[in-house]
Write a protein that holds these residues in place. Structure first.
Motif, mmCIF file in Angstrom:
data_model
loop_
_atom_site.group_PDB
_atom_site.id
_atom_site.type_symbol
_atom_site.label_atom_id
_atom_site.label_comp_id
_atom_site.label_asym_id
_atom_site.label_seq_id
_atom_site.Cartn_x
_atom_site.Cartn_y
_atom_site.Cartn_z
ATOM 1 N N MET A 1 0.690 -1.142 0.022
ATOM 2 C CA MET A 1 -0.172 -0.069 -0.118
ATOM 3 C C MET A 1 0.734 1.005 0.056
ATOM 4 S SD MET A 1 -2.798 1.100 2.779
ATOM 5 C CE MET A 1 -1.870 1.925 4.162
ATOM 6 N N ALA A 2 0.753 2.133 -1.010
ATOM 7 C CA ALA A 2 1.225 3.439 -0.871
ATOM 8 C C ALA A 2 1.011 4.399 0.010
ATOM 9 C CB ALA A 2 1.331 4.143 -2.341
ATOM 10 N N VAL A 3 1.724 4.871 0.721
ATOM 11 C CA VAL A 3 1.280 5.973 1.752
ATOM 12 C C VAL A 3 1.893 7.220 1.354
ATOM 13 C CG1 VAL A 3 1.445 6.555 4.147
ATOM 14 C CG2 VAL A 3 1.227 4.145 3.607
ATOM 15 N N ASP A 4 1.002 8.287 1.598
ATOM 16 C CA ASP A 4 1.675 9.692 1.237
ATOM 17 C C ASP A 4 1.292 10.591 2.511
ATOM 18 O OD1 ASP A 4 -0.584 11.265 0.536
ATOM 19 O OD2 ASP A 4 -0.821 9.495 -0.704
ATOM 20 N N LEU A 5 2.042 11.629 2.617
ATOM 21 C CA LEU A 5 1.701 12.390 3.924
ATOM 22 C C LEU A 5 0.422 13.147 3.909
ATOM 23 C CD1 LEU A 5 2.770 13.803 6.428
ATOM 24 C CD2 LEU A 5 4.046 15.400 5.017
ATOM 25 N N GLU A 6 -0.073 13.323 2.738
ATOM 26 C CA GLU A 6 -1.467 14.100 2.548
ATOM 27 C C GLU A 6 -2.594 13.164 2.997
ATOM 28 O OE1 GLU A 6 0.893 14.236 -0.077
ATOM 29 O OE2 GLU A 6 1.382 16.295 0.493
ATOM 30 N N SER A 7 -2.684 11.837 2.736
ATOM 31 C CA SER A 7 -3.426 10.954 3.179
ATOM 32 C C SER A 7 -3.486 10.713 4.741
ATOM 33 C CB SER A 7 -3.395 9.809 2.300
ATOM 34 O OG SER A 7 -2.327 9.006 2.581
ATOM 35 N N VAL A 8 -2.112 10.992 5.202
ATOM 36 C CA VAL A 8 -1.959 10.344 6.768
ATOM 37 C C VAL A 8 -2.725 11.709 7.434
ATOM 38 C CG1 VAL A 8 -0.365 10.248 8.328
ATOM 39 C CG2 VAL A 8 0.001 8.917 6.552
ATOM 40 N N LEU A 9 -2.397 12.866 6.836
ATOM 41 C CA LEU A 9 -2.789 14.145 7.447
ATOM 42 C C LEU A 9 -4.148 14.151 7.692
ATOM 43 C CD1 LEU A 9 -0.049 16.690 6.281
ATOM 44 C CD2 LEU A 9 -0.438 15.710 8.704
ATOM 45 N N ALA A 10 -4.782 13.666 6.184
ATOM 46 C CA ALA A 10 -6.380 13.675 6.118
ATOM 47 C C ALA A 10 -6.983 12.739 7.336
ATOM 48 C CB ALA A 10 -6.835 13.416 4.839
ATOM 49 N N ARG A 11 -6.278 11.537 7.331
ATOM 50 C CA ARG A 11 -6.771 10.627 8.401
ATOM 51 C C ARG A 11 -6.746 11.207 9.934
ATOM 52 N NH1 ARG A 11 -3.916 5.715 7.090
ATOM 53 N NH2 ARG A 11 -5.529 5.461 5.348
ATOM 54 N N MET A 12 -5.622 11.710 10.134
ATOM 55 C CA MET A 12 -5.185 12.302 11.421
ATOM 56 C C MET A 12 -6.159 13.596 11.644
ATOM 57 S SD MET A 12 -1.390 12.169 12.147
ATOM 58 C CE MET A 12 -1.205 12.439 13.741
ATOM 59 N N GLY A 13 -6.116 14.568 10.887
ATOM 60 C CA GLY A 13 -6.711 15.607 11.178
ATOM 61 C C GLY A 13 -5.575 16.506 11.886
ATOM 62 N N PRO A 14 -5.686 17.786 12.022
ATOM 63 C CA PRO A 14 -4.727 18.673 12.683
ATOM 64 C C PRO A 14 -4.570 18.161 14.090
ATOM 65 C CG PRO A 14 -6.895 19.844 12.827
ATOM 66 C CD PRO A 14 -7.141 18.502 11.948
ATOM 67 N N ASP A 15 -3.112 18.339 14.472
ATOM 68 C CA ASP A 15 -2.547 17.958 15.732
ATOM 69 C C ASP A 15 -2.188 19.326 16.471
ATOM 70 O OD1 ASP A 15 -0.971 17.279 18.028
ATOM 71 O OD2 ASP A 15 -1.420 15.302 17.344
ATOM 72 N N PRO A 16 -3.021 20.159 17.281
ATOM 73 C CA PRO A 16 -2.653 21.358 17.896
ATOM 74 C C PRO A 16 -1.551 21.265 18.854
ATOM 75 C CG PRO A 16 -5.074 20.946 18.099
ATOM 76 C CD PRO A 16 -4.547 19.619 17.463
ATOM 77 N N TYR A 17 -1.412 20.268 19.304
ATOM 78 C CA TYR A 17 -0.219 19.736 20.440
ATOM 79 C C TYR A 17 1.113 19.886 19.900
ATOM 80 C CZ TYR A 17 2.586 18.218 24.175
ATOM 81 O OH TYR A 17 3.373 17.938 25.384
ATOM 82 N N ALA A 18 1.106 18.975 18.582
ATOM 83 C CA ALA A 18 2.364 18.890 17.653
ATOM 84 C C ALA A 18 2.531 20.380 17.126
ATOM 85 C CB ALA A 18 2.212 17.854 16.796
ATOM 86 N N LEU A 19 1.575 20.977 16.600
ATOM 87 C CA LEU A 19 1.762 22.434 16.117
ATOM 88 C C LEU A 19 2.203 23.202 17.072
ATOM 89 C CD1 LEU A 19 -1.392 22.242 13.726
ATOM 90 C CD2 LEU A 19 1.056 22.106 13.050
ATOM 91 N N HIS A 20 1.685 23.352 18.269
ATOM 92 C CA HIS A 20 2.152 24.229 19.238
ATOM 93 C C HIS A 20 3.425 24.175 19.431
ATOM 94 C CE1 HIS A 20 1.688 26.955 22.735
ATOM 95 N NE2 HIS A 20 2.223 26.041 23.435
ATOM 96 N N VAL B 1 6.646 9.562 6.069
ATOM 97 C CA VAL B 1 6.123 8.387 6.359
ATOM 98 C C VAL B 1 6.100 7.217 5.517
ATOM 99 C CG1 VAL B 1 4.128 9.936 7.477
ATOM 100 C CG2 VAL B 1 3.834 9.328 5.061
ATOM 101 N N GLY B 2 5.495 6.211 5.586
ATOM 102 C CA GLY B 2 5.501 4.936 5.019
ATOM 103 C C GLY B 2 4.516 3.999 5.725
ATOM 104 N N GLU B 3 4.241 2.653 4.981
ATOM 105 C CA GLU B 3 3.087 2.192 5.566
ATOM 106 C C GLU B 3 3.900 1.578 6.851
ATOM 107 O OE1 GLU B 3 0.426 -2.021 4.851
ATOM 108 O OE2 GLU B 3 1.922 -1.103 3.431
ATOM 109 N N GLY B 4 3.136 2.136 8.113
ATOM 110 C CA GLY B 4 3.454 1.513 9.596
ATOM 111 C C GLY B 4 4.768 2.467 10.074
ATOM 112 N N LEU B 5 5.213 3.375 9.247
ATOM 113 C CA LEU B 5 6.487 3.898 9.585
ATOM 114 C C LEU B 5 6.141 5.696 9.520
ATOM 115 C CD1 LEU B 5 8.639 2.349 7.073
ATOM 116 C CD2 LEU B 5 8.551 1.738 9.468
ATOM 117 N N ALA B 6 6.998 6.142 10.521
ATOM 118 C CA ALA B 6 6.937 7.619 10.596
ATOM 119 C C ALA B 6 8.202 8.068 11.018
ATOM 120 C CB ALA B 6 5.830 8.083 11.432
ATOM 121 N N ARG B 7 8.699 9.447 10.508
ATOM 122 C CA ARG B 7 9.792 10.124 11.222
ATOM 123 C C ARG B 7 9.220 11.595 11.262
ATOM 124 N NH1 ARG B 7 14.537 11.076 7.604
ATOM 125 N NH2 ARG B 7 15.487 11.233 9.512
ATOM 126 N N VAL B 8 9.594 11.887 12.603
ATOM 127 C CA VAL B 8 9.168 13.211 13.028
ATOM 128 C C VAL B 8 10.199 13.884 13.680
ATOM 129 C CG1 VAL B 8 6.798 12.598 13.025
ATOM 130 C CG2 VAL B 8 8.173 12.758 15.396
#
Length: 124
Positions: free
Chosen positions: A1-20, A28-35
Motif C-alpha cells: 500500500m502506498a502511503v503519502d503524507l497528505e492521506s495521513v494528515l487527512a486521516r489524522m486531522g490537525p494536531d494542535p499539540y504537535a503544531l504548538h 511516512v511509509g506504511e507503518g512508519l513515521a519520522r518526526v
C-alpha cells in the motif's frame, strides 16, 4: 500500500499539540513515521538538559503518525527509556515503526536520535 503524507494528515486531522510545539513530520511509509523537534529553550529542565516530557511527546507523536499510516489509533499505553540527553538547540528525530496490528490495538517501537546520530530514547 502506498502511503503519502497528505492521506495521513487527512486521516489524522490537525494536531494542535504537535503544531504548538513545532513538531514536524519528515516522512511516512506504511507503518512508519519520522518526526522532528528542535529542542526549544522552554523544554530545558532544572539540570540543563531537555525535559523527558518533551522527548516523550516527540516519541508519542511519532507512534501516532506511524499508526495513522495504517488506520486510526488511540494510544493505550506508553513506555520510554531515556538513554542519553539532549540540549536546547539540538534536533531530535523520532523514528516509529508499527510492530503489531491487532483488531483494535497497535504495538509500536520508537527510537529518538539527536542530530549526531546518538540515541536519546527508546519507546514502546
Amino acid at each position: 500500500m502506498a502511503v503519502d503524507l497528505e492521506s495521513v494528515l487527512a486521516r489524522m486531522g490537525p494536531d494542535p499539540y504537535a503544531l504548538h510545539h513545532d513538531i514536524c513530520i519528515l516522512a511516512v511509509g506504511e507503518g512508519l513515521a519520522r518526526v522532528q523537534l528542535t529542542v526549544p529553550s522552554w523544554a530545558e529542565n532544572a539540570v540543563g538538559v531537555c525535559h523527558g516530557g518533551a522527548i516523550f511527546s516527540l516519541a508519542d507523536f511519532a507512534q501516532a503518525v506511524a499508526c495513522h499510516t495504517i488506520d486510526r489509533e488511540i494510544a493505550m499505553q506508553g513506555s520510554i527509556n531515556w538513554i542519553g540527553s539532549a540540549r536546547v538547540g539540538d534536533t531530535l528525530v523520532a523514528e516509529a515503526r508499527v510492530l503489531h496490528v491487532g483488531r483494535r490495538t497497535f504495538v509500536t517501537s520508537v527510537e529518538v536520535h539527536d542530530q549526531r546520530g546518538r540515541r536519546v530514547a527508546q519507546a514502546t
